[in-house]
Write a protein that holds these residues in place. Sequence first.
Motif, short mmCIF file in Angstrom:
data_model
loop_
_atom_site.label_atom_id
_atom_site.label_comp_id
_atom_site.label_asym_id
_atom_site.label_seq_id
_atom_site.Cartn_x
_atom_site.Cartn_y
_atom_site.Cartn_z
N LYS A 13 0.83 -1.21 0.00
CA LYS A 13 0.00 0.00 0.00
C LYS A 13 0.87 1.25 0.00
CE LYS A 13 -2.34 2.61 3.22
NZ LYS A 13 -2.69 2.79 4.58
N LYS A 14 1.89 1.27 0.83
CA LYS A 14 2.77 2.44 0.90
C LYS A 14 3.49 2.66 -0.42
CE LYS A 14 3.34 2.24 5.87
NZ LYS A 14 4.20 1.96 7.00
N ASN A 15 3.95 1.59 -1.05
CA ASN A 15 4.60 1.71 -2.36
C ASN A 15 3.64 2.25 -3.41
OD1 ASN A 15 7.45 0.78 -2.45
ND2 ASN A 15 6.60 -1.04 -1.51
N ASN A 29 3.39 21.94 0.44
CA ASN A 29 4.77 22.25 0.79
C ASN A 29 5.68 21.72 -0.33
OD1 ASN A 29 7.33 22.46 1.93
ND2 ASN A 29 6.65 21.85 3.97
N PRO A 30 5.79 22.48 -1.42
CA PRO A 30 6.55 22.00 -2.57
C PRO A 30 8.02 21.68 -2.26
CG PRO A 30 5.41 24.06 -3.10
CD PRO A 30 5.19 23.78 -1.66
N GLU A 31 8.63 22.47 -1.37
CA GLU A 31 10.04 22.23 -1.06
C GLU A 31 10.23 20.88 -0.38
OE1 GLU A 31 8.39 25.05 0.08
OE2 GLU A 31 9.10 26.41 -1.48
N ALA A 32 9.37 20.55 0.58
CA ALA A 32 9.47 19.27 1.28
C ALA A 32 9.20 18.12 0.31
CB ALA A 32 8.50 19.22 2.45
N ALA A 33 8.21 18.29 -0.55
CA ALA A 33 7.88 17.23 -1.51
C ALA A 33 9.05 16.97 -2.45
CB ALA A 33 6.62 17.61 -2.30
N LEU A 34 9.67 18.03 -2.92
CA LEU A 34 10.81 17.87 -3.83
C LEU A 34 11.98 17.20 -3.12
CD1 LEU A 34 12.12 18.30 -6.56
CD2 LEU A 34 12.75 20.61 -5.82
N MET A 35 12.24 17.60 -1.88
CA MET A 35 13.33 17.00 -1.12
C MET A 35 13.09 15.48 -0.95
SD MET A 35 14.37 17.55 2.87
CE MET A 35 12.83 16.81 3.35
N LEU A 36 11.87 15.12 -0.57
CA LEU A 36 11.56 13.70 -0.37
C LEU A 36 11.59 12.93 -1.69
CD1 LEU A 36 8.73 14.12 2.27
CD2 LEU A 36 11.02 13.18 2.66
N LEU A 37 11.11 13.54 -2.75
CA LEU A 37 11.15 12.89 -4.07
C LEU A 37 12.59 12.66 -4.50
CD1 LEU A 37 9.61 11.88 -6.54
CD2 LEU A 37 9.64 14.21 -7.41
N VAL A 47 11.13 3.29 1.35
CA VAL A 47 9.75 3.75 1.16
C VAL A 47 9.05 3.95 2.50
CG1 VAL A 47 7.48 3.10 0.26
CG2 VAL A 47 9.51 2.82 -1.16
N LYS A 48 9.26 3.07 3.46
CA LYS A 48 8.58 3.21 4.74
C LYS A 48 8.94 4.53 5.41
CE LYS A 48 7.93 1.26 9.36
NZ LYS A 48 7.58 2.57 9.85
N GLN A 49 10.22 4.88 5.40
CA GLN A 49 10.66 6.13 6.00
C GLN A 49 10.10 7.33 5.23
OE1 GLN A 49 14.91 6.55 6.32
NE2 GLN A 49 14.77 8.60 7.19
N LEU A 50 10.11 7.26 3.90
CA LEU A 50 9.56 8.33 3.09
C LEU A 50 8.07 8.51 3.37
CD1 LEU A 50 11.36 7.47 -0.22
CD2 LEU A 50 11.67 9.58 1.07
N TRP A 51 7.34 7.39 3.44
CA TRP A 51 5.91 7.43 3.73
C TRP A 51 5.67 8.14 5.07
CZ3 TRP A 51 1.38 6.31 1.35
CH2 TRP A 51 0.26 6.20 2.15
N VAL A 54 6.30 11.90 4.75
CA VAL A 54 5.24 12.57 3.98
C VAL A 54 4.00 12.74 4.85
CG1 VAL A 54 3.62 12.33 2.04
CG2 VAL A 54 6.05 11.85 1.70
N ILE A 55 3.61 11.70 5.56
CA ILE A 55 2.42 11.76 6.41
C ILE A 55 2.61 12.79 7.52
CG2 ILE A 55 0.96 10.45 8.00
CD1 ILE A 55 0.62 9.80 4.94
N LYS A 56 3.80 12.87 8.09
CA LYS A 56 4.07 13.88 9.12
C LYS A 56 3.90 15.28 8.55
CE LYS A 56 7.09 11.31 12.21
NZ LYS A 56 8.44 11.20 12.76
N TYR A 57 4.45 15.52 7.38
CA TYR A 57 4.30 16.84 6.75
C TYR A 57 2.83 17.14 6.49
CZ TYR A 57 9.23 17.93 5.82
OH TYR A 57 10.56 18.26 5.93
#
Length: 62
Positions: A13-15, A29-37, A47-51, A54-57
């Motif tokens: 699901k997370k993937n 928050n485009p800056e955070a999204a770009l950093m995570l991407l 992926v788990k850490q990224l998920w 993202v959810i925290k943001y």
Amino acid sequence: MKQPFLIDPETVKKNAYLPVKLSELSKENPEAALMLLQDWGDGKKPVKQLWDEVIKYLNGEE
């Protein structure tokens, strides 16, 4: 006897939904999204850490 899943359904699901959540984040928050991407594309974070990040943001926790 029912066999256990070979891959955790939560991981699947997370993937599947990480791109959707990154898109949502990019609107808030485009800056955070770009950093995570970039971290995802560079293989710096699983992926788990990224998920989780993202959810925290999205929840305003970061």
